[in-house]
Write an enzyme that holds these catalytic residues in place. Sequence first.
Site, PDB file in Angstrom:
ATOM      1  N   LYS A  16       0.824  -1.221   0.000  1.00  0.00           N
ATOM      2  CA  LYS A  16       0.000   0.000   0.000  1.00  0.00           C
ATOM      3  C   LYS A  16       0.851   1.261   0.000  1.00  0.00           C
ATOM      4  CE  LYS A  16      -2.215  -0.665   3.825  1.00  0.00           C
ATOM      5  NZ  LYS A  16      -1.390  -1.814   4.256  1.00  0.00           N
ATOM      6  N   LYS A  38      -1.743   9.364   6.849  1.00  0.00           N
ATOM      7  CA  LYS A  38      -2.031   8.066   7.461  1.00  0.00           C
ATOM      8  C   LYS A  38      -2.347   8.305   8.927  1.00  0.00           C
ATOM      9  CE  LYS A  38      -0.193   3.343   7.628  1.00  0.00           C
ATOM     10  NZ  LYS A  38       0.865   2.452   7.103  1.00  0.00           N
ATOM     11  N   SER A  42       2.476   2.050  12.687  1.00  0.00           N
ATOM     12  CA  SER A  42       3.241   1.230  13.626  1.00  0.00           C
ATOM     13  C   SER A  42       4.543   0.748  12.991  1.00  0.00           C
ATOM     14  CB  SER A  42       2.410   0.010  14.057  1.00  0.00           C
ATOM     15  OG  SER A  42       1.186   0.398  14.621  1.00  0.00           O
ATOM     16  N   GLU A 117      -3.749   6.554   3.457  1.00  0.00           N
ATOM     17  CA  GLU A 117      -3.436   5.127   3.505  1.00  0.00           C
ATOM     18  C   GLU A 117      -3.871   4.525   4.833  1.00  0.00           C
ATOM     19  OE1 GLU A 117       0.318   2.017   3.747  1.00  0.00           O
ATOM     20  OE2 GLU A 117       0.728   4.131   3.310  1.00  0.00           O
ATOM     21  N   GLY A 118      -4.365   3.307   4.786  1.00  0.00           N
ATOM     22  CA  GLY A 118      -4.766   2.607   5.993  1.00  0.00           C
ATOM     23  C   GLY A 118      -3.646   1.795   6.599  1.00  0.00           C
ATOM     24  N   GLY A 120      -2.553  -1.796   7.640  1.00  0.00           N
ATOM     25  CA  GLY A 120      -2.952  -3.171   7.393  1.00  0.00           C
ATOM     26  C   GLY A 120      -4.147  -3.261   6.463  1.00  0.00           C
ATOM     27  N   ASN A 180      -0.150  -5.151  -7.294  1.00  0.00           N
ATOM     28  CA  ASN A 180       1.279  -4.980  -7.043  1.00  0.00           C
ATOM     29  C   ASN A 180       2.002  -6.302  -7.336  1.00  0.00           C
ATOM     30  OD1 ASN A 180       3.596  -3.604  -6.222  1.00  0.00           O
ATOM     31  ND2 ASN A 180       3.385  -4.252  -4.107  1.00  0.00           N
TER      32      ASN A 180
END
Length: 227
Positions: A16, A38, A42, A117-118, A120, A180
Site C-alpha cells: 500500500k 495516514k 506502527s 493510507e490505511g 494493514g 502490485n
Amino acid sequence: MSKSIFITGTGTDIGKTYIAALIVKKLKEYGFKSAYYKAAMSGNIKNENGKLIPGDAKFVKDMAEIEQSLDEMCPYVYERAVSPHLASKIEGNPVDLKVAKENYESIKDKYDYITLEGSGGILCPLRFGDKKIFLEDFIKACKLSSILVADTGLGTINDIALTAFYMKEKGLNLKAIIFNNYIEGDIMQEDNIKMCEYLTGLKVIACVKKGDTDIDISKELFESLYE
C-alpha cells in the site's frame, strides 16, 4: 479544497505504501500539489534525538519528493510493529477518531490531492478497549472512497473478493483495484486480474511491477477517482 482517496489493502505488506508513493509522485508530476496522510503508523524507528519517525510517511515523502512535513502526515506514530490498537496498549497514546479526522481536515486547504493510507487490511483496529475504532470508522468519518491494493499472485482472488464484499456490506465505496508485484505474461496473474474484475465488478486501473518508479494512471482517471 482538496480531493482525496483512501488506499486500503487485502492485508499487511501488500504494498500500500509503495503504491501510495507512486500515486503521490505521479500527481506531483502532473502539476498538482500532492499530499499523503495516514492516521496511525506502527513499526517505526527513532531518530538520533529519540523521536519516532513515521517510516511509511518518510518513504512516500522521499520517493515522491514532496515538501510536506512528516509531522503533518501522521498524528499517531508507534514503535511496535503490531496493529495500532495493540501498539497503543503497550506504548500509550491511543487513537482518538476526532483528532485523526481533524488533523486530516487541517491540511485539506493546502493541497490539490490527498492520498490517504490505511494500517494493514480494511479490518485493522485502530483502537480496541474503552473505545473501539476501526479503519472503516475513520473512512466514514472523513467521507472517503477507496482504492484496493493487492498482490497479483496466488490467493488474491479470495482476498480481493472477500475484502470487496466486506466493504460493500459496510457501506464503503470501493472504486478500483491496483495490483502490485505484477509479472507481465504470467498466465495465472492475467487470469487473476480477469477473475477479480468479474467477481467484484471493479476495474483494475494499474498493474505495478517490482521496482517500478512510475504508475500508469492518466491525469483524467485520477480526477475521476478522487473526491
